[in-house]
Design a protein around this motif. Structure first.
Motif, mmCIF file in Angstrom:
data_model
loop_
_atom_site.group_PDB
_atom_site.id
_atom_site.type_symbol
_atom_site.label_atom_id
_atom_site.label_comp_id
_atom_site.label_asym_id
_atom_site.label_seq_id
_atom_site.Cartn_x
_atom_site.Cartn_y
_atom_site.Cartn_z
ATOM 1 N N LYS A 38 -1.836 15.605 -1.229
ATOM 2 C CA LYS A 38 -0.858 16.551 -1.015
ATOM 3 C C LYS A 38 -0.420 16.715 0.280
ATOM 4 C CE LYS A 38 -3.345 20.110 -4.104
ATOM 5 N NZ LYS A 38 -4.075 21.181 -4.019
ATOM 6 N N LYS A 39 -1.103 15.909 1.137
ATOM 7 C CA LYS A 39 -0.553 15.732 2.558
ATOM 8 C C LYS A 39 0.393 14.537 2.582
ATOM 9 C CE LYS A 39 -4.668 17.529 4.858
ATOM 10 N NZ LYS A 39 -5.574 17.359 5.574
ATOM 11 N N GLY A 40 0.239 13.774 1.548
ATOM 12 C CA GLY A 40 1.296 12.465 1.633
ATOM 13 C C GLY A 40 0.459 11.311 1.973
ATOM 14 N N ASN A 41 -0.677 11.445 2.016
ATOM 15 C CA ASN A 41 -1.489 10.119 2.469
ATOM 16 C C ASN A 41 -1.759 9.128 1.301
ATOM 17 O OD1 ASN A 41 -1.985 10.932 5.191
ATOM 18 N ND2 ASN A 41 -3.722 12.320 4.488
ATOM 19 N N ARG A 42 -1.538 7.903 1.613
ATOM 20 C CA ARG A 42 -1.862 7.033 0.305
ATOM 21 C C ARG A 42 -3.332 6.837 0.121
ATOM 22 N NH1 ARG A 42 2.588 5.893 3.641
ATOM 23 N NH2 ARG A 42 4.325 4.789 2.613
ATOM 24 N N ARG A 43 -3.533 6.719 -1.197
ATOM 25 C CA ARG A 43 -4.885 6.713 -1.835
ATOM 26 C C ARG A 43 -4.927 5.629 -2.540
ATOM 27 N NH1 ARG A 43 -7.451 8.309 2.187
ATOM 28 N NH2 ARG A 43 -7.317 10.524 2.592
ATOM 29 N N TYR A 44 -5.461 4.168 -2.206
ATOM 30 C CA TYR A 44 -5.579 2.991 -3.219
ATOM 31 C C TYR A 44 -6.768 2.956 -3.890
ATOM 32 C CZ TYR A 44 -1.771 1.903 0.264
ATOM 33 O OH TYR A 44 -0.703 1.611 0.992
ATOM 34 N N THR A 45 -6.431 2.543 -5.317
ATOM 35 C CA THR A 45 -7.719 2.364 -6.032
ATOM 36 C C THR A 45 -8.054 0.878 -6.028
ATOM 37 O OG1 THR A 45 -6.300 1.969 -7.917
ATOM 38 C CG2 THR A 45 -6.983 4.137 -7.865
#
Length: 117
Positions: free
Chosen positions: A45-52
């Motif tokens: 929601k904050k726009g931070n990237r989350r990598y799998t």
């Protein structure tokens, strides 16, 4: 048989963690996102990237082509477009073999240290 705790595996990694894995700047990872369609991390929601792990595998492939093989960005894009899955499989296999090699080396050192004492 003694109880052995399972390692906790993360589902998502931050851009800083991914950059540290490859010893590159976070800005390079962001740049590659714009250049390579295969790299599309989720954003919170904050726009931070989350990598799998899958995202990291794709970055590992791009890193292999650009940094290790010496391809230009355009050349790497062409390689990815021509044979996407085959390249991923090779890089994944090499990575797994490296992990096995590191494990065996550590095991050898541990066994040698126990027999020496």
């Amino acid at each position: 048989m003694p109880y052995k705790e399972r390692e906790i595996e993360k589902k998502y990694y931050s851009i800083g963690e991914v950059a540290d894995m490859f010893k590159v700047a976070a800005s390079l990872i962001r740049y590659w996102e714009g250049e390579f369609d295969i790299i599309r991390p989720k954003k919170d929601k904050k726009g931070n990237r989350r990598y799998t792990k899958d995202d990291i595998q794709k970055i590992r492939y791009v890193y292999h082509l650009v940094k290790e093989k010496g391809y230009t960005l355009q050349g790497a894009q062409e390689v990815i477009a021509s044979g996407k899955q085959q390249g991923f499989d090779k890089v994944a296999a090499v990575q797994k073999l490296q992990e096995i090699k590191d494990f065996l080396i550590n095991l050898k050192h541990e066994l040698n240290s126990r027999s020496g004492s």
